[in-house]
Design a protein around this motif. Structure first.
Motif, PDB file in Angstrom:
ATOM      1  N   GLN A   1       0.723  -1.202  -0.052  1.00 49.20           N
ATOM      2  CA  GLN A   1      -0.012   0.022  -0.059  1.00 49.20           C
ATOM      3  C   GLN A   1       0.717   1.346   0.164  1.00 49.20           C
ATOM      4  N   GLN A   2       2.105   0.968   0.517  1.00 49.03           N
ATOM      5  CA  GLN A   2       3.058   2.429   0.505  1.00 49.03           C
ATOM      6  C   GLN A   2       3.906   2.565  -0.817  1.00 49.03           C
ATOM      7  N   LEU A   3       3.794   1.600  -2.030  1.00 44.72           N
ATOM      8  CA  LEU A   3       4.465   1.838  -3.160  1.00 44.72           C
ATOM      9  C   LEU A   3       3.945   2.701  -4.184  1.00 44.72           C
ATOM     10  N   SER A   4       4.555   3.623  -4.791  1.00 45.63           N
ATOM     11  CA  SER A   4       4.149   4.447  -5.779  1.00 45.63           C
ATOM     12  C   SER A   4       3.562   3.764  -6.995  1.00 45.63           C
ATOM     13  N   GLY A   5       2.967   4.315  -8.012  1.00 43.53           N
ATOM     14  CA  GLY A   5       2.097   3.982  -8.904  1.00 43.53           C
ATOM     15  C   GLY A   5       3.148   2.843  -9.859  1.00 43.53           C
ATOM     16  N   GLY A   6       4.306   3.403 -10.228  1.00 40.26           N
ATOM     17  CA  GLY A   6       5.249   2.643 -11.100  1.00 40.26           C
ATOM     18  C   GLY A   6       5.790   1.569 -10.331  1.00 40.26           C
ATOM     19  N   GLU A   7       6.071   1.594  -9.090  1.00 44.43           N
ATOM     20  CA  GLU A   7       6.652   0.374  -8.228  1.00 44.43           C
ATOM     21  C   GLU A   7       5.661  -0.614  -8.357  1.00 44.43           C
ATOM     22  N   VAL A   8       4.358  -0.241  -8.016  1.00 45.56           N
ATOM     23  CA  VAL A   8       3.110  -1.455  -8.074  1.00 45.56           C
ATOM     24  C   VAL A   8       3.153  -2.216  -9.113  1.00 45.56           C
ATOM     25  N   GLN A   9       3.441  -1.343 -10.391  1.00 46.69           N
ATOM     26  CA  GLN A   9       3.068  -1.949 -11.612  1.00 46.69           C
ATOM     27  C   GLN A   9       4.559  -2.877 -11.981  1.00 46.69           C
ATOM     28  N   ARG A  10       5.523  -2.465 -11.565  1.00 49.06           N
ATOM     29  CA  ARG A  10       7.078  -3.113 -11.449  1.00 49.06           C
ATOM     30  C   ARG A  10       6.480  -4.648 -10.728  1.00 49.06           C
ATOM     31  N   VAL A  11       5.994  -4.568  -9.699  1.00 49.06           N
ATOM     32  CA  VAL A  11       5.718  -5.682  -8.736  1.00 49.06           C
ATOM     33  C   VAL A  11       4.707  -6.636  -9.439  1.00 49.06           C
ATOM     34  N   LEU A  12       3.859  -6.110 -10.038  1.00 44.21           N
ATOM     35  CA  LEU A  12       2.727  -6.851 -10.968  1.00 44.21           C
ATOM     36  C   LEU A  12       3.457  -7.539 -12.326  1.00 44.21           C
ATOM     37  N   LEU A  13       4.659  -6.714 -12.518  1.00 46.50           N
ATOM     38  CA  LEU A  13       5.045  -7.342 -13.699  1.00 46.50           C
ATOM     39  C   LEU A  13       6.042  -8.530 -13.214  1.00 46.50           C
ATOM     40  N   THR A  14       6.788  -8.188 -12.253  1.00 41.53           N
ATOM     41  CA  THR A  14       7.809  -9.300 -11.805  1.00 41.53           C
ATOM     42  C   THR A  14       6.813 -10.616 -11.264  1.00 41.53           C
ATOM     43  N   ARG A  15       5.627 -10.560 -10.794  1.00 46.15           N
ATOM     44  CA  ARG A  15       4.887 -11.688 -10.352  1.00 46.15           C
ATOM     45  C   ARG A  15       4.291 -12.387 -11.648  1.00 46.15           C
ATOM     46  N   ALA A  16       4.072 -11.631 -12.720  1.00 44.53           N
ATOM     47  CA  ALA A  16       3.925 -12.292 -13.982  1.00 44.53           C
ATOM     48  C   ALA A  16       5.188 -13.108 -14.400  1.00 44.53           C
ATOM     49  N   LEU A  17       6.457 -12.413 -14.452  1.00 45.37           N
ATOM     50  CA  LEU A  17       7.557 -12.998 -14.907  1.00 45.37           C
ATOM     51  C   LEU A  17       7.892 -14.185 -14.063  1.00 45.37           C
ATOM     52  N   ALA A  18       7.629 -14.288 -12.784  1.00 48.18           N
ATOM     53  CA  ALA A  18       8.250 -15.458 -12.132  1.00 48.18           C
ATOM     54  C   ALA A  18       7.470 -16.664 -12.363  1.00 48.18           C
ATOM     55  N   ARG A  19       6.430 -16.698 -13.274  1.00 45.14           N
ATOM     56  CA  ARG A  19       5.920 -17.710 -13.690  1.00 45.14           C
ATOM     57  C   ARG A  19       6.686 -18.526 -14.791  1.00 45.14           C
ATOM     58  N   GLU A  20       8.031 -17.621 -15.272  1.00 43.52           N
ATOM     59  CA  GLU A  20       8.718 -18.173 -16.308  1.00 43.52           C
ATOM     60  C   GLU A  20       7.900 -18.323 -17.623  1.00 43.52           C
ATOM     61  N   PRO A  21       7.002 -17.240 -18.063  1.00 50.97           N
ATOM     62  CA  PRO A  21       6.325 -17.538 -19.261  1.00 50.97           C
ATOM     63  C   PRO A  21       6.957 -17.317 -20.498  1.00 50.97           C
ATOM     64  N   ASN A  22       6.284 -17.855 -21.345  1.00 49.50           N
ATOM     65  CA  ASN A  22       7.046 -17.524 -22.759  1.00 49.50           C
ATOM     66  C   ASN A  22       5.588 -16.420 -23.629  1.00 49.50           C
ATOM     67  N   LEU A  23       5.072 -16.336 -22.845  1.00 49.44           N
ATOM     68  CA  LEU A  23       3.772 -15.341 -23.478  1.00 49.44           C
ATOM     69  C   LEU A  23       3.383 -14.518 -22.291  1.00 49.44           C
ATOM     70  N   LEU A  24       3.802 -13.112 -22.301  1.00 50.35           N
ATOM     71  CA  LEU A  24       3.229 -12.070 -21.400  1.00 50.35           C
ATOM     72  C   LEU A  24       2.165 -11.303 -21.831  1.00 50.35           C
ATOM     73  N   VAL A  25       0.930 -11.458 -21.021  1.00 50.91           N
ATOM     74  CA  VAL A  25      -0.175 -10.753 -21.560  1.00 50.91           C
ATOM     75  C   VAL A  25      -0.496  -9.535 -20.390  1.00 50.91           C
ATOM     76  N   LEU A  26      -0.259  -8.320 -20.879  1.00 44.92           N
ATOM     77  CA  LEU A  26      -0.217  -7.320 -19.977  1.00 44.92           C
ATOM     78  C   LEU A  26      -1.368  -6.175 -20.338  1.00 44.92           C
ATOM     79  N   ASP A  27      -2.320  -5.921 -19.250  1.00 48.42           N
ATOM     80  CA  ASP A  27      -3.395  -5.159 -19.635  1.00 48.42           C
ATOM     81  C   ASP A  27      -3.144  -3.710 -19.027  1.00 48.42           C
ATOM     82  N   GLU A  28      -3.128  -3.095 -20.049  1.00 42.74           N
ATOM     83  CA  GLU A  28      -2.506  -1.535 -19.511  1.00 42.74           C
ATOM     84  C   GLU A  28      -1.540  -1.368 -18.308  1.00 42.74           C
ATOM     85  N   PRO A  29      -0.286  -1.886 -18.735  1.00 42.50           N
ATOM     86  CA  PRO A  29       0.695  -2.221 -17.695  1.00 42.50           C
ATOM     87  C   PRO A  29       1.222  -0.949 -17.203  1.00 42.50           C
TER      88      PRO A  29
END
Length: 249
Positions: A118-146
């Motif tokens: 709750q204390q992260l900035s907007g950019g930091e939250v988006q990077r955390v969300l991106l990190t969570r998606a990447l941690a699944r080791e995907p070969n396809l990233l689906v990013l909705d308004e990243p």
């Protein structure tokens, strides 16, 4: 199949309302496809269909046998009183510690591990969300308004990061965006949707297409056509420039 995903003649109806009509889309390894369109164009419905959350009324989707999708939602809403650090939020995604650490290093959020979400900035939250998606080791990233809720410099930084990720990991990317001129330098193909595919191709060709100009106006097309941004700098987590650059608009 060589493509990660191939959608053919997709249709989606809810009662007598047509949401998607004869949509075709191919997602390749190492390529970024950006999906644009006005509100109500069916972008979210198409994403949900690709994710397998919504069954199409007609058409079909062929998926590669080794397809692994990492999904980044448009926004995150957390209860203000919920005691949840960034590290705990990432762990709840089901990835192992090694995968989380590798993804965190790539997105540059390692120092945020013990910070409350709750204390992260907007950019930091988006990077955390991106990190969570990447941690699944995907070969396809689906990013909705990243870049939702991120300022202009932070948006540029995130688009640059996404571009670097696809090169380093060789994954395909489907990205939903409403600012084509910002993603222009970091996308291979644009698909303009308004229930059906109005036009598709390289960003510059889409900007000159009559269907794009009808949807977004000639002013938007003019801005896109003349927009170039030559980077010789980097941005930090907040989108601030950390070394010199030159650009031309």
């Amino acid at each position: 199949m060589t493509a990660l995903l191939n959608a053919q003649h997709l249709g989606l109806r809810f009662g007598d309302k047509t949401v998607l009509d004869d949509v075709q889309l191919t997602l390749q390894r190492g390529k970024i496809v950006t999906l644009i369109g006005p509100n109500g164009a069916g972008k979210t419905s198409l994403v949900r269909t690709i994710l397998g959350l919504q069954k199409p009324t007609s058409g079909r989707i062929e998926r590669a046998a080794d397809l692994r999708i990492g999904y980044m939602p448009q926004k995150l809403q957390l209860e203000a009183s919920l005691p949840l650090t960034a590290q705990r939020f990432l762990a709840l995604g089901g990835a192992g510690a090694a995968q989380i650490a590798e993804a965190s290093a790539l997105t540059g959020i390692g120092h945020l591990a013990d910070s409350p979400m709750q204390q992260l900035s907007g950019g930091e939250v988006q990077r955390v969300l991106l990190t969570r998606a990447l941690a699944r080791e995907p070969n396809l990233l689906v990013l909705d308004e990243p870049v939702q809720g991120v300022d202009i410099n932070g948006q540029l930084a995130l688009y640059q990061l996404i571009n670097r990720i696809r090169h380093e990991r060789g994954c395909g990317v489907l990205m939903v965006s409403h600012d084509l001129h910002l993603v222009m330098a970091n996308t291979d193909e644009v698909l303009c949707l308004n229930q059906h595919v109005c036009c598709h191709g390289h960003p510059e060709s889409v900007s000159n297409h009559p269907a794009y100009q009808e949807l977004f106006g000639t002013r938007a097309a003019e801005m896109l056509a003349v927009y170039t941004h030559h980077h010789d700098h980097k941005h930090d987590l907040h989108g601030d420039v950390v070394c010199n650059h030159s650009h031309k608009d």
